[in-house]
Enzyme design. Structure first.
Site, PDB file in Angstrom:
ATOM      1  N   TRP A 154       0.810  -1.222   0.000  1.00  0.00           N
ATOM      2  CA  TRP A 154       0.000   0.000   0.000  1.00  0.00           C
ATOM      3  C   TRP A 154       0.848   1.279   0.000  1.00  0.00           C
ATOM      4  O   TRP A 154       0.318   2.359  -0.213  1.00  0.00           O
ATOM      5  CB  TRP A 154      -0.925   0.022   1.232  1.00  0.00           C
ATOM      6  CG  TRP A 154      -0.176  -0.282   2.502  1.00  0.00           C
ATOM      7  CD1 TRP A 154      -0.108  -1.492   3.132  1.00  0.00           C
ATOM      8  CD2 TRP A 154       0.648   0.602   3.263  1.00  0.00           C
ATOM      9  NE1 TRP A 154       0.716  -1.414   4.228  1.00  0.00           N
ATOM     10  CE2 TRP A 154       1.192  -0.129   4.341  1.00  0.00           C
ATOM     11  CE3 TRP A 154       0.989   1.957   3.151  1.00  0.00           C
ATOM     12  CZ2 TRP A 154       2.055   0.430   5.293  1.00  0.00           C
ATOM     13  CZ3 TRP A 154       1.848   2.520   4.091  1.00  0.00           C
ATOM     14  CH2 TRP A 154       2.360   1.750   5.145  1.00  0.00           C
ATOM     15  N   ASN A 155       2.149   1.187   0.273  1.00  0.00           N
ATOM     16  CA  ASN A 155       2.900   2.450   0.451  1.00  0.00           C
ATOM     17  C   ASN A 155       3.204   3.155  -0.863  1.00  0.00           C
ATOM     18  O   ASN A 155       3.318   4.369  -0.903  1.00  0.00           O
ATOM     19  CB  ASN A 155       4.164   2.238   1.295  1.00  0.00           C
ATOM     20  CG  ASN A 155       5.143   1.283   0.668  1.00  0.00           C
ATOM     21  OD1 ASN A 155       4.792   0.497  -0.198  1.00  0.00           O
ATOM     22  ND2 ASN A 155       6.382   1.345   1.112  1.00  0.00           N
ATOM     23  N   LYS A 178      -2.282  -8.582  -7.628  1.00  0.00           N
ATOM     24  CA  LYS A 178      -3.128  -8.418  -6.445  1.00  0.00           C
ATOM     25  C   LYS A 178      -2.598  -7.234  -5.650  1.00  0.00           C
ATOM     26  O   LYS A 178      -1.547  -7.332  -5.011  1.00  0.00           O
ATOM     27  CB  LYS A 178      -3.137  -9.660  -5.552  1.00  0.00           C
ATOM     28  CG  LYS A 178      -4.234  -9.539  -4.472  1.00  0.00           C
ATOM     29  CD  LYS A 178      -3.919 -10.182  -3.160  1.00  0.00           C
ATOM     30  CE  LYS A 178      -3.015  -9.390  -2.276  1.00  0.00           C
ATOM     31  NZ  LYS A 178      -3.571  -8.124  -1.742  1.00  0.00           N
ATOM     32  N   PRO A 179      -3.289  -6.101  -5.700  1.00  0.00           N
ATOM     33  CA  PRO A 179      -2.812  -4.942  -4.940  1.00  0.00           C
ATOM     34  C   PRO A 179      -3.153  -5.088  -3.452  1.00  0.00           C
ATOM     35  O   PRO A 179      -3.944  -5.956  -3.082  1.00  0.00           O
ATOM     36  CB  PRO A 179      -3.592  -3.782  -5.559  1.00  0.00           C
ATOM     37  CG  PRO A 179      -4.870  -4.401  -6.043  1.00  0.00           C
ATOM     38  CD  PRO A 179      -4.546  -5.824  -6.417  1.00  0.00           C
ATOM     39  N   ALA A 180      -2.566  -4.243  -2.634  1.00  0.00           N
ATOM     40  CA  ALA A 180      -2.881  -4.249  -1.202  1.00  0.00           C
ATOM     41  C   ALA A 180      -4.344  -3.864  -0.993  1.00  0.00           C
ATOM     42  O   ALA A 180      -4.888  -3.033  -1.727  1.00  0.00           O
ATOM     43  CB  ALA A 180      -1.972  -3.277  -0.473  1.00  0.00           C
ATOM     44  N   GLY A 231       6.768  -6.270  -0.211  1.00  0.00           N
ATOM     45  CA  GLY A 231       6.047  -6.225   1.058  1.00  0.00           C
ATOM     46  C   GLY A 231       6.981  -6.593   2.194  1.00  0.00           C
ATOM     47  O   GLY A 231       8.206  -6.464   2.079  1.00  0.00           O
ATOM     48  N   SER A 232       6.409  -7.107   3.256  1.00  0.00           N
ATOM     49  CA  SER A 232       7.211  -7.364   4.452  1.00  0.00           C
ATOM     50  C   SER A 232       8.051  -8.635   4.303  1.00  0.00           C
ATOM     51  O   SER A 232       7.697  -9.549   3.552  1.00  0.00           O
ATOM     52  CB  SER A 232       6.282  -7.502   5.659  1.00  0.00           C
ATOM     53  OG  SER A 232       5.450  -8.619   5.484  1.00  0.00           O
ATOM     54  N   GLU A 253      11.024  -7.912  -2.991  1.00  0.00           N
ATOM     55  CA  GLU A 253      11.517  -6.616  -2.522  1.00  0.00           C
ATOM     56  C   GLU A 253      10.902  -6.445  -1.141  1.00  0.00           C
ATOM     57  O   GLU A 253       9.722  -6.154  -1.016  1.00  0.00           O
ATOM     58  CB  GLU A 253      11.090  -5.539  -3.515  1.00  0.00           C
ATOM     59  CG  GLU A 253      12.014  -4.352  -3.518  1.00  0.00           C
ATOM     60  CD  GLU A 253      11.536  -3.324  -2.537  1.00  0.00           C
ATOM     61  OE1 GLU A 253      11.973  -3.423  -1.359  1.00  0.00           O
ATOM     62  OE2 GLU A 253      10.748  -2.468  -2.906  1.00  0.00           O
ATOM     63  N   LEU A 254      11.723  -6.703  -0.122  1.00  0.00           N
ATOM     64  CA  LEU A 254      11.176  -6.849   1.241  1.00  0.00           C
ATOM     65  C   LEU A 254      11.562  -5.665   2.125  1.00  0.00           C
ATOM     66  O   LEU A 254      11.790  -4.578   1.638  1.00  0.00           O
ATOM     67  CB  LEU A 254      11.654  -8.189   1.805  1.00  0.00           C
ATOM     68  CG  LEU A 254      11.394  -9.389   0.874  1.00  0.00           C
ATOM     69  CD1 LEU A 254      11.958 -10.674   1.453  1.00  0.00           C
ATOM     70  CD2 LEU A 254       9.910  -9.537   0.580  1.00  0.00           C
ATOM     71  N   CYS A 287      10.335   1.488   2.204  1.00  0.00           N
ATOM     72  CA  CYS A 287      11.344   0.510   2.612  1.00  0.00           C
ATOM     73  C   CYS A 287      12.762   1.062   2.464  1.00  0.00           C
ATOM     74  O   CYS A 287      13.701   0.453   2.946  1.00  0.00           O
ATOM     75  CB  CYS A 287      11.172  -0.776   1.822  1.00  0.00           C
ATOM     76  SG  CYS A 287      10.994  -0.454   0.078  1.00  0.00           S
ATOM     77  N   GLU A 385      12.090  -2.737  11.752  1.00  0.00           N
ATOM     78  CA  GLU A 385      11.776  -1.719  10.753  1.00  0.00           C
ATOM     79  C   GLU A 385      10.726  -0.766  11.343  1.00  0.00           C
ATOM     80  O   GLU A 385       9.754  -1.212  11.952  1.00  0.00           O
ATOM     81  CB  GLU A 385      11.232  -2.410   9.489  1.00  0.00           C
ATOM     82  CG  GLU A 385      11.177  -1.482   8.305  1.00  0.00           C
ATOM     83  CD  GLU A 385      10.734  -2.184   7.011  1.00  0.00           C
ATOM     84  OE1 GLU A 385      10.216  -3.306   7.077  1.00  0.00           O
ATOM     85  OE2 GLU A 385      10.926  -1.582   5.944  1.00  0.00           O
TER      86      GLU A 385
HETATM   87  P1  ADP Z   1       2.763  -4.403   4.641  1.00  0.00           P
HETATM   88  O1  ADP Z   1       3.402  -4.238   5.965  1.00  0.00           O
HETATM   89  O2  ADP Z   1       3.308  -3.548   3.557  1.00  0.00           O
HETATM   90  O3  ADP Z   1       1.263  -4.419   4.666  1.00  0.00           O
HETATM   91  P2  ADP Z   1       2.562  -7.141   3.838  1.00  0.00           P
HETATM   92  O4  ADP Z   1       3.686  -8.046   3.468  1.00  0.00           O
HETATM   93  O5  ADP Z   1       1.655  -7.569   4.931  1.00  0.00           O
HETATM   94  O6  ADP Z   1       3.279  -5.805   4.180  1.00  0.00           O
HETATM   95  O7  ADP Z   1       1.674  -6.800   2.586  1.00  0.00           O
HETATM   96  C1  ADP Z   1       2.173  -6.656   1.271  1.00  0.00           C
HETATM   97  C2  ADP Z   1       1.242  -7.344   0.296  1.00  0.00           C
HETATM   98  O8  ADP Z   1       1.229  -8.743   0.625  1.00  0.00           O
HETATM   99  C3  ADP Z   1      -0.201  -6.887   0.361  1.00  0.00           C
HETATM  100  O9  ADP Z   1      -0.736  -6.919  -0.941  1.00  0.00           O
HETATM  101  C4  ADP Z   1      -0.857  -7.926   1.240  1.00  0.00           C
HETATM  102  O10 ADP Z   1      -2.224  -8.046   0.981  1.00  0.00           O
HETATM  103  C5  ADP Z   1      -0.107  -9.165   0.801  1.00  0.00           C
HETATM  104  N1  ADP Z   1      -0.102 -10.277   1.781  1.00  0.00           N
HETATM  105  C6  ADP Z   1      -0.112 -10.224   3.126  1.00  0.00           C
HETATM  106  N2  ADP Z   1      -0.112 -11.450   3.669  1.00  0.00           N
HETATM  107  C7  ADP Z   1      -0.100 -12.337   2.635  1.00  0.00           C
HETATM  108  C8  ADP Z   1      -0.088 -13.765   2.519  1.00  0.00           C
HETATM  109  N3  ADP Z   1      -0.078 -14.560   3.582  1.00  0.00           N
HETATM  110  N4  ADP Z   1      -0.085 -14.313   1.275  1.00  0.00           N
HETATM  111  C9  ADP Z   1      -0.080 -13.522   0.188  1.00  0.00           C
HETATM  112  N5  ADP Z   1      -0.085 -12.182   0.223  1.00  0.00           N
HETATM  113  C10 ADP Z   1      -0.093 -11.578   1.417  1.00  0.00           C
END
Ligand code: ADP
Length: 482
Positions: A154-155, A178-180, A231-232, A253-254, A287, A385
């Protein structure tokens, strides 16, 4: 939403060239005031499998176009994104919170990847290699990896999509995004523009729904040959493990924990100026935002004082739609709670608060730009972080100690340092275990540069001439009988 072109605000998913609604929906909120902006479909496993099948059919058509034809489609998409930058920025500020000017900056930054890869599409060169055996020739062909999936955060609701979709499409791949859940409207607006650009059905798709369900379909599918995730780190690790069953290629890209070293010989005013930009951009929610200021003893006090003045003078918190605001809300309550916990932990262990430290305003998830001094490595903020507007300042004596502190992290994404000594600049750059090093600058993203991390910050690079390689397979042809 007050848009010049209201069709850009889409509350359906874009699957196989069609706008599709679902009975079950997910609400999307404005983080500045918690108001409901609208909703998007909550699609599950079946719809995800359906769109993957459609992307497979589209792939056959798309990969057989000429590189020039694919380039032309991308160029049209780029032109449309730029032409609608104001509406796209408005949508982004509404769902993500970042100030309107910053949102427009992201739209153009995101578009720059589409332009770049429209150009790179035409330069996917193979190789010929001298052969050690007579009568044979070695030829290297580059081919698209196949159907791709992308999961984005989402950032950066727009740029994280174009950074993946543009090189994928340029290489000849189709993609399902698949967006956030927090920021789907920016993704769907991009889909509307891809549709208007004439990109054939099924080549670029956007699906929304429960992350885990869609993620499981992506990772277990034998059709999807590549997953690109931003994402994370914990989620990235899970996805990487899940991809192992089908031996999928992954780009990850974590998280990051960017150090920003200020040496005694630095231009302090320049360091302070870039420190503000690097730390407080997107209210600290990137990030590559600085997570640790590591400052040499001789300039420690002066740097902290000047940074405090700059933060108090320059940063204005509020709604992203207010003209003089440059600090929007954090994304949600969890983000606020995490920042509060880190500040409390640091203060309990002896840190000094120089600015901020608390929530701001009556509603929404606002937080004051914060500075902490006398921060030590036993505090949570030294390792976790932050993803918020908190600047912790650490002190060090010798160069080697500063570099060791900077490298003391499982992350390895962006790093920064300020020094006027050319030998030190080279030496420290080589010593930093980071995928990106900003020397005398706090801002380093560019579509022409390879963005990515070492260690637990990820795998692969996005942007630049290297970015398209992530979506290409190498095929070796051994031509014999010559
Ligand atoms: P953030 O802290 O940026 O929200 P996330 O890693 O939780 O980090 O989210 C980044 C993306 O990964 C989002 O699109 C979120 O919906 C997706 N996401 C979160 N958990 C899962 C999962 N278990 N499997 C697949 N996608 C996921």
């Amino acid at each position: 939403m007050k848009l010049q072109n209201s069709d850009l605000f889409r509350q359906q998913c874009y699957l196989n060239g069609k706008w599709v609604t679902a009975e079950k929906t997910i609400e999307v909120l404005n983080p500045a005031d918690n108001s409901v902006l609208g909703s998007v479909p909550s699609f599950g496993a079946e719809e995800t499998r359906g769109v993957i099948e459609a992307a497979k059919d589209a792939y056959v058509i798309w990969k057989n176009l000429t590189a020039k034809e694919r380039s032309d489609y991308l160029r049209r998409w780029f032109d449309l994104i730029v032409a609608h930058k104001e509406d796209l920025a408005y949508i982004m500020t509404s769902e993500q919170g970042k100030p309107l000017a910053e949102a427009e900056g992201e739209v153009l930054y995101g578009a720059s990847y589409v332009e770049w890869f429209a150009e790179e599409a035409k330069r996917v060169y193979g190789d010929t290699i001298p052969m050690s055996q007579k009568g044979k020739r070695i030829v290297v062909l580059k081919e698209p990896v196949g159907v791709c999936a992308a999961i984005t955060p989402w950032n950066f609701p727009s740029a994280m999509i174009t950074r993946k979709a543009a090189p994928a499409l340029a290489a000849g791949c189709s993609i399902v995004v698949k967006p956030a859940a927090q920021t789907p409207f920016s993704a769907l607006a991009l889909a509307e523009l891809a549709d208007r650009a004439g990109i054939p059905k099924g080549v670029f798709n956007v699906i929304t729904g429960p992350a885990r369900t869609i993620g499981e379909e992506f990772t277990s599918s034998a059709i999807i040959r590549k997953l690109s995730f931003t994402g994370s780190t914990p989620v990235g690790k899970k996805l990487m493990a899940a991809c192992s069953n089908t031996v999928k290629k992954v780009s990850l890209e974590l998280g990051g924990h960017a150090p920003f070293i200020v040496f005694d010989d630095a231009d302090i005013d320049a360091a302070v100026r870039d420190a503000v930009a690097s730390k407080y951009r997107n209210s600290g929610q990137t990030c590559v935002c600085t997570n640790r200021f590591i400052v040499q003893e001789g300039v420690y006090q002066r740097f902290a004082e000047k940074l405090t003045v700059a933060v108090k003078e320059q940063l204005r918190v509020g709604s992203g739609f207010d003209k003089d605001v440059n600090q929007g809300p954090l994304i949600d309550l969890n983000a606020i709670l995490k920042v509060e916990e880190q500040i409390k932990d640091a203060c309990d262990k002896g840190a000094t608060l120089l600015a901020g430290g608390k929530r701001w305003g009556e509603s929404g998830y606002f937080f004051e730009p914060t500075i902490l001094m006398n921060v030590t490595t036993d505090m949570k903020i030294a390792r976790e972080e932050t993803f918020g507007p908190v600047a912790p300042i650490f002190v060090f004596k010798e160069e080697s100690e500063g570099v060791a502190m900077a490298n003391d992290s499982e992350y390895g994404l962006a790093s920064y340092f300020f020094s006027q000594d050319i030998a030190r600049c080279w030496r420290v750059t080589e010593a930093l275990e980071y995928g990106m090093v900003g020397v005398n600058t706090g801002i380093l993203s560019s579509e022409a540069a390879p963005f990515g991390g070492m260690k637990e910050s990820g795998i692969g690079r996005e942007g630049s001439k290297y970015g398209i390689e992530e979506y290409l397979e190498i095929k070796y042809m051994c031509l014999g009988g010559l």
